[in-house]
Design an enzyme around this catalytic site. Sequence first.
Site, short mmCIF file in Angstrom:
data_model
loop_
_atom_site.label_atom_id
_atom_site.label_comp_id
_atom_site.label_asym_id
_atom_site.label_seq_id
_atom_site.Cartn_x
_atom_site.Cartn_y
_atom_site.Cartn_z
NE ARG A 72 -4.11 -2.00 1.81
CZ ARG A 72 -4.43 -2.72 3.07
NH1 ARG A 72 -5.09 -1.66 3.61
NH2 ARG A 72 -5.40 -3.51 2.59
CB SER A 75 -8.76 -2.53 2.44
OG SER A 75 -8.81 -2.83 3.08
CG HIS A 76 -9.44 0.72 5.20
ND1 HIS A 76 -7.98 -0.87 4.84
CD2 HIS A 76 -8.46 1.28 6.13
CE1 HIS A 76 -7.97 -0.47 5.64
NE2 HIS A 76 -7.10 0.79 6.69
CG ASP A 106 -13.10 -2.40 2.39
OD1 ASP A 106 -14.18 -3.46 2.42
OD2 ASP A 106 -11.92 -2.50 2.60
CG ASP A 112 -10.56 -4.82 -0.71
OD1 ASP A 112 -10.96 -4.07 0.31
OD2 ASP A 112 -9.85 -5.61 -0.20
CG ASP A 147 -12.12 -6.73 2.64
OD1 ASP A 147 -11.80 -5.53 2.75
OD2 ASP A 147 -10.46 -6.65 2.77
NE ARG A 148 -10.68 -3.47 6.64
CZ ARG A 148 -9.59 -2.50 6.80
NH1 ARG A 148 -10.54 -1.49 8.32
NH2 ARG A 148 -8.81 -2.83 7.64
CD GLU A 204 -7.62 -9.05 11.50
OE1 GLU A 204 -7.43 -9.26 11.82
OE2 GLU A 204 -8.43 -9.08 9.84
CE LYS A 248 -10.59 -7.35 5.93
NZ LYS A 248 -9.17 -7.79 5.73
NE ARG A 277 -4.57 -0.43 13.11
CZ ARG A 277 -5.32 0.68 11.97
NH1 ARG A 277 -5.74 1.20 13.02
NH2 ARG A 277 -5.20 0.95 11.34
C1 G16 Z 1 -6.08 -5.78 6.37
C2 G16 Z 1 -6.34 -6.81 6.79
C3 G16 Z 1 -6.98 -7.75 7.98
C4 G16 Z 1 -6.20 -6.69 8.94
C5 G16 Z 1 -6.57 -4.98 8.57
C6 G16 Z 1 -5.76 -3.73 9.86
O1 G16 Z 1 -7.24 -5.48 5.33
O2 G16 Z 1 -6.14 -8.55 5.87
O3 G16 Z 1 -6.82 -8.79 8.24
O4 G16 Z 1 -6.65 -6.85 10.50
O5 G16 Z 1 -6.21 -4.70 7.20
O6 G16 Z 1 -4.41 -3.82 9.53
P1 G16 Z 1 -4.05 -3.00 10.67
O7 G16 Z 1 -4.69 -2.97 11.58
O8 G16 Z 1 -2.08 -3.11 9.96
O9 G16 Z 1 -4.02 -1.79 9.67
P2 G16 Z 1 -7.86 -5.14 4.52
O10 G16 Z 1 -9.10 -4.88 4.61
O11 G16 Z 1 -7.35 -3.11 4.82
O12 G16 Z 1 -7.58 -5.48 3.43
#
Ligand code: G16
Length: 539
Positions: free
Chosen positions: A21, A112-113, A276, A278, A280-281, A362, A375, A494
Amino acid sequence: MIQTIATTPYTDQKMGTAGLRRKSKVVLQPNYIENFMQSIFNVIGNLRNKTFVVGGDGRFYNDKAIQKIIKMAAANGVAKLIIGQNGFMSTPAGSNVIRKNKADGGFILSASHNPGGENGDFGIKYSNASGGQIPSSVSDKIYQQTLSLKEYKICDIPDIDLSKPGVQDVCGMKIEVIDPVKDYVDMMQNIFDFDALKKLFQSGFTMRFDAMNAVTGPYALKIFEEILGAPKGSVVNAVPLQDFGGLHPDPNMVYAKELVDFMYSEHAADFGAANDGDGDRNMILGKKFFVTPSDSLAILTDNFSLIPAYKSGIYGVAKSAATSTAVKRVAEAHAIGYYEVPTGWKYFVNLMDSKRITFCGEESFGTGSSHIREKDGIWAVLFWLSIIAATGKSVEQITREHWQKYGRSYYVRFDFEGVDTDLADKLMEDLESKLPMLQGKTFSGYTVSDAGAFVYNDPVDGSSTKNGLIIRFTDGSRIVYRLSGTGSSGATIRVYLERFSKTNLDDDPLKMLTEIFKIAMSISEIPERTGKHQADVIT
Ligand code: G16
């Protein structure tokens, strides 16, 4: 037509929690995508007879990057690419397409988000044949490759038309453009009882699904409005846009504000949800009611028998260590397997492949099952709708009854964003060295039962991963500290707080966690060291 182009390495192509990213502007640098993709192809090696799936969430630069990937895959001897029409494919749909076609892996172009657009973020998630993202052992090899890359291969051909489904030959490689929605819809129909869901909407039940101008719009329109008969207009922000129309496609109480305002208004629908970038959330809302992702996982797990695909039983459930312990109590009650893994969906893959778990989730708004290895936002929404259809209860009633049965984990996450990376690393290092001394100490009535780094030993491949720091208290409360692995610049600290109550079920989470927040701040020295006395985002 195949050209070999000389290039110089970038030193910042290490993948994070879920792929690479970066700011779009970084990715626009010459050969940035080419270097990264060539490094992946080099590590995979022997690409003859291999098939990969390609798609993305439609954000800025996806179209250009997909054309590069096609031309490079052909030049590197890949046998076939299966690509979503116009380059669109959600992350869960991509996982399904990989598994269904027995492909060797796939690339979903998404951050992603994270926000999109020229000033937003860009990303690439790389999955293997399981349909899940590659383990760290493989991403480490790819990173090493990026550091020494000298050349890449590409076919010098015009851009490929991806607007219509069908098969074409490109530079000796086969390309199959598919409708990205169809297979996904078929899969959902095999998991859930669509007739029961149709009846729910026939009874006058209302919902609002916010696709946040991202990839799930077409999936949601097809499933909720077209097939299940939700009233027209139930799906909003349904057209995927390159910059998500300026929205930050992160389905939480802060960024899905339009949906939250609606669901807390007098005109609220019976049910609200958002996905979100893509897909998955997910975020789940009732009328003036928010379900934490940790509670959502616990509630779905408790109700597995209401869903046709899981009726005969589930193997077990897993959560990331940072996620609240709500699902643990459900696993104990049902006597099923229970696992805690580091943050990152890839850590669930071995557990699913070895039939140790069926569900996982998660705190970061992700829930899913072994139907795929990612997810799945729409899956979670359909699961909630199925519980509502079967029980006739509202989101709030379902959640409150769950708390009555199991007690309530008050849970809030605090994000301190834009922290200097070196400062954040040092803060975590100092904190870790301090933790062993805390055992047995009492802070404002909370006594530490144990404290230290979270270390996960994978029962399947034997790998060991350290991720985050945990302080546990004798009353079951917890503080977890982690650095995010999904940002595109700087560091985000976090802090996840949890406090359990068996009897006090109707309090304000922030109020319940006030004291623990103070303890978390004083032990970590976050305010003094970062200058931040408040979190930037609270979810
Ligand atoms: C990704 C991972 C998730 C993780 C999330 C947050 O999600 O696939 O398993 O919980 O990142 O990660 P971090 O706390 O390291 O920012 P996604 O939806 O961003 O692909």
